[in-house]
Design an enzyme around this catalytic site. Structure first.
Site, PDB file in Angstrom:
ATOM      1  N   GLU A   1       0.783  -1.222   0.000  1.00 15.58           N
ATOM      2  CA  GLU A   1       0.000   0.000   0.000  1.00 15.58           C
ATOM      3  C   GLU A   1       0.819   1.279   0.000  1.00 15.58           C
ATOM      4  OE1 GLU A   1       0.326  -1.481   4.356  1.00 15.58           O
ATOM      5  OE2 GLU A   1       0.051  -2.364   2.368  1.00 15.58           O
TER       6      GLU A   1
ATOM      7  N   HIS B   1      -8.343  -3.527  -1.331  1.00 20.06           N
ATOM      8  CA  HIS B   1      -7.591  -3.662  -0.093  1.00 20.06           C
ATOM      9  C   HIS B   1      -6.484  -2.618  -0.012  1.00 20.06           C
ATOM     10  CE1 HIS B   1      -6.043  -6.003   3.384  1.00 20.06           C
ATOM     11  NE2 HIS B   1      -4.873  -5.534   2.975  1.00 20.06           N
ATOM     12  N   GLU B   2      -5.670  -2.514  -1.080  1.00 24.45           N
ATOM     13  CA  GLU B   2      -4.556  -1.563  -1.043  1.00 24.45           C
ATOM     14  C   GLU B   2      -5.069  -0.127  -0.978  1.00 24.45           C
ATOM     15  OE1 GLU B   2      -1.956  -3.022  -0.321  1.00 24.45           O
ATOM     16  OE2 GLU B   2      -2.659  -4.993  -0.959  1.00 24.45           O
TER      17      GLU B   2
ATOM     18  N   HIS C   1      -6.104   0.920   2.509  1.00 24.64           N
ATOM     19  CA  HIS C   1      -4.979   1.302   3.368  1.00 24.64           C
ATOM     20  C   HIS C   1      -4.753   2.818   3.376  1.00 24.64           C
ATOM     21  CE1 HIS C   1      -3.092  -2.143   5.198  1.00 24.64           C
ATOM     22  NE2 HIS C   1      -3.088  -2.831   4.070  1.00 24.64           N
TER      23      HIS C   1
ATOM     24  N   GLU D   1      -4.233  -4.007   9.277  1.00 29.70           N
ATOM     25  CA  GLU D   1      -4.782  -5.002   8.358  1.00 29.70           C
ATOM     26  C   GLU D   1      -6.227  -5.399   8.661  1.00 29.70           C
ATOM     27  OE1 GLU D   1      -3.447  -5.440   5.715  1.00 29.70           O
ATOM     28  OE2 GLU D   1      -1.321  -5.004   5.995  1.00 29.70           O
TER      29      GLU D   1
ATOM     30  N   ASP E   1       8.132 -10.792  10.066  1.00 33.33           N
ATOM     31  CA  ASP E   1       7.876 -11.679   8.930  1.00 33.33           C
ATOM     32  C   ASP E   1       7.679 -13.124   9.367  1.00 33.33           C
ATOM     33  OD1 ASP E   1       7.948  -9.771   6.915  1.00 33.33           O
ATOM     34  OD2 ASP E   1      10.099  -9.995   6.560  1.00 33.33           O
TER      35      ASP E   1
ATOM     36  N   TYR F   1      -5.326  -9.916   9.638  1.00 34.65           N
ATOM     37  CA  TYR F   1      -6.221  -9.565   8.532  1.00 34.65           C
ATOM     38  C   TYR F   1      -7.665  -9.981   8.824  1.00 34.65           C
ATOM     39  CZ  TYR F   1      -2.061  -8.835   5.592  1.00 34.65           C
ATOM     40  OH  TYR F   1      -0.872  -8.378   5.073  1.00 34.65           O
TER      41      TYR F   1
END
Length: 612
Positions: free
Chosen positions: A284, A308-309, A312, A331, A386, A394
């Protein structure tokens, strides 16, 4: 539709005057923001494809909050050449030290800044192996003539290409001067020109304050096509027209979201279509979302990723998680807003299918996770963010907001969200700050509707509460009925099926499906050769489980040409379950590895070589 820059600047100046929000402790950064922060960056870099390095300097404006004489920055595999201070309009050398290497956090950079300097400059160069950059040779691009480079800074990879206070609790503006080889176009998460000229030196400005992980860069043989006055696509020529057609609804998405949650505050919203090696669906980066080509499906069935992006731009870019244990604030809100955009534009039926698919993915994902890693306000310790990436922030975050919507009613909850985005615009907040705000603005105004203990269960307890929403879709019920008829020898009526219905069908086929039925399904619908990457992924995963050999060469080709983690890592995970498949997967992976992003390599090497 778009606010003037004056109004935008005024909104976050007011926020600063009112005082910065309390910051969550960020264990993933060496920055000491309560001592000295860096509200503005001037970046000057040269892109060296031959050496696979960025070289140049970063200049910071210093905001001092106490009498400290040292600035603490994050680095990872950077070569720091020298540091300077601006004193009496002259750049003067200053001392710096580097700490020990931490496996997750990189190295602390401590710069002596004295007591009077207002700016510091650090000269440096990146490593060819920088975790936040990928360098592609001309042969690895579609055009085959020019190389390609792009960044992926989230969550803590900015420090691999900029010495920076790499915490989402920091918000900074930036300007940049980027020099590339002739013939290449550089773009950033900033005010990109739509000119076709390629002078080799490019100037950028990002006037709105953003967290460091949203600083982004790319350079390659890019073409440009406008969709509307404020939306354009940047891409290699081979996919430009298809992408512009695929994402033609983006301007309508912006207008829809503004109507629900307030003005779009970032001037433009452009899309950069990256090579297939991009490890995520999208990123994003403000003003220029980075997008995987795997969602250019030819039927606009995967544009929820664009929703979705874009979402953001409100949840994440405008109101940001203050630390990575608060990722759900980015998220979960974004997944909720995404689904609302899809419902408004494409109808409740499609939105329900996407919500139900997400719920199924969450349940499958949680089976692989330790209970403590299914908590929304997750305790990461110093684990790399990560390493615990999952569907939890999400979809569990999304379901939490769906739960609140159901309890308080959509009208009231929409007013709450719109005010939330306004009150915290251009700020980074923690879960505790959100809870305080939620209690004041919603819970206290409707007593006995939702208790704080229920909120704490959602945020701080593993798994899903017993009364969590359980999304279903009538369309999927019809798919399941057709499936049962087909398994008994009947025909499938798929003319009006979307990608979502195909995914539900394939993902819910019985694992004891016969080899004859696998072959029949492939014969009737050519699933082994289907070009929709999401449907192909589902089919290939089933083919691994069922040892359906006719799909093996397509599986090889798929793994060699796609680097999106969501699509390749479940295939490697499934292959790793048997010794013969593991041996084959390792051979394919070694061929694919040079074209994979460093993040994709890390994830899949853990799957294929984790026991070695």
């Amino acid at each position: 539709m778009y606010l003037s820059r004056f109004v935008i600047m005024l909104s976050f100046i007011v926020a600063l005057v009112a005082g910065q929000p309390a910051q969550a402790e960020d264990v993933h950064s060496y920055a000491r923001l309560n001592q000295v922060s860096t509200p503005h960056l001037e970046l000057n870099l040269t892109v060296d494809f031959e050496a696979r390095q960025l070289k140049g300097h970063a200049t910071y404006t210093l905001a001092r909050h106490d009498k400290t004489t040292q600035l603490y920055l994050d680095t990872s595999d950077l070569t720091i050449e020298r540091a300077e201070l601006l004193i009496d309009d002259q750049w003067q050398p200053t001392k710096f030290t580097l700490g020990d290497v931490h496996p997750s956090l990189g190295r602390e950079l401590i710069v002596d800044i004295g007591s009077v300097a207002k700016q510091v400059r650090i000269h440096y160069q990146t490593a060819p192996t920088a975790s936040g950059l990928q360098w592609l040779t001309p042969e690895q691009t579609a055009g085959k003539k020019h190389p390609f480079m792009f960044s992926q800074s989230q969550p803590i990879h900015s420090r691999s290409w900029i010495p920076i206070q790499d915490s989402p609790a920091l918000r900074l503006t930036y300007n940049a001067t980027i020099t590339t080889p002739k013939g290449l176009l550089a773009v950033m998460s900033a005010d990109n020109s739509l000119s076709d000229e390629r002078p080799g030196t490019y100037e950028f400005a990002m006037p709105q304050p953003i967290p460091p992980y949203l600083i982004a860069i790319a350079a390659g043989d890019l073409a440009i096509k406008s969709i509307s006055e404020n939306v354009a696509v940047f891409a290699e020529q081979y996919i430009l027209e298809d992408a512009a057609w695929e994402f033609a609804d983006t301007p309508a998405m912006i207008e829809t979201t503004e109507a629900m949650y307030g003005p779009y505050r970032w001037d433009r919203y452009d899309l950069l279509i990256l090579p297939p090696s991009f490890p995520f669906g999208g990123m994003e980066n403000p003003r220029l979302s980075f997008i995987t080509p795997t969602v250019v499906s030819g039927d606009r069935s995967l544009v929820n990723l664009i929703a979705h992006e874009l979402a953001h731009s409100w949840s994440g870019n405008l109101v940001t998680n203050a630390s990575w244990r608060d990722l759900w604030i980015n998220e979960g809100f974004t997944s909720y807003v995404e689904n609302r955009i899809m419902e408004a534009l494409f109808g409740e039926r499609r939105a329900n299918m996407e919500l139900a698919l997400g719920y199924q993915d969450l349940l499958d994902n949680m089976e692989l996770l330790k209970p403590q890693d299914t908590v929304l306000n997750i305790d990461l310790g110093t684990r790399h963010p990560d390493d615990v990436f999952s569907q939890v922030p999400y979809v569990k975050g999304q379901l939490f907001l769906v739960y609140l919507e159901q309890k308080f009613g959509r009208d009231m909850f929409d007013k709450f969200l719109r005010q939330y985005f306004e009150d915290f615009a251009f700020q980074s907040i923690s879960t505790e700050q959100f809870k305080t705000y939620l209690k004041r603005q919603l819970l206290d105004k409707q007593p006995d509707t939702v208790t704080m203990s229920k909120i704490n269960e959602w945020l701080h307890e593993p798994g899903l509460p017993e009364d969590a929403p359980k999304p279903t879709s009538d369309a999927f019920t019809q798919v399941e009925q057709q499936m049962q008829r087909w398994l008994k020898g009947g025909q499938l009526q798929t003319d009006k099926w979307t990608t979502h219905e195909w995914l539900h069908f394939i993902n819910n086929l019985p694992l004891d499906i016969s080899a004859n039925n696998m072959a029949r399904l492939d014969r009737e619908f050519n699933l082994t050769n289907i070009q929709n990457s999401e449907i192909a992924h589902a089919w290939l995963k089933l083919a691994i489980v069922k040892k359906y050999e006719p799909a093996r060469e397509r599986l090889r080709s798929y793994l060699l040409t796609i680097g999106r983690n969501k699509l390749v890592s479940p295939l490697y995970r499934e292959l790793a379950k048997t010794s013969d498949n593991l041996k084959w997967a390792r051979e394919v992976y070694q061929q694919a590895k040079p074209g994979y992003h460093p993040l994709t390599q890390t994830v899949n090497e853990a799957l294929l070589y984790g026991d070695n």
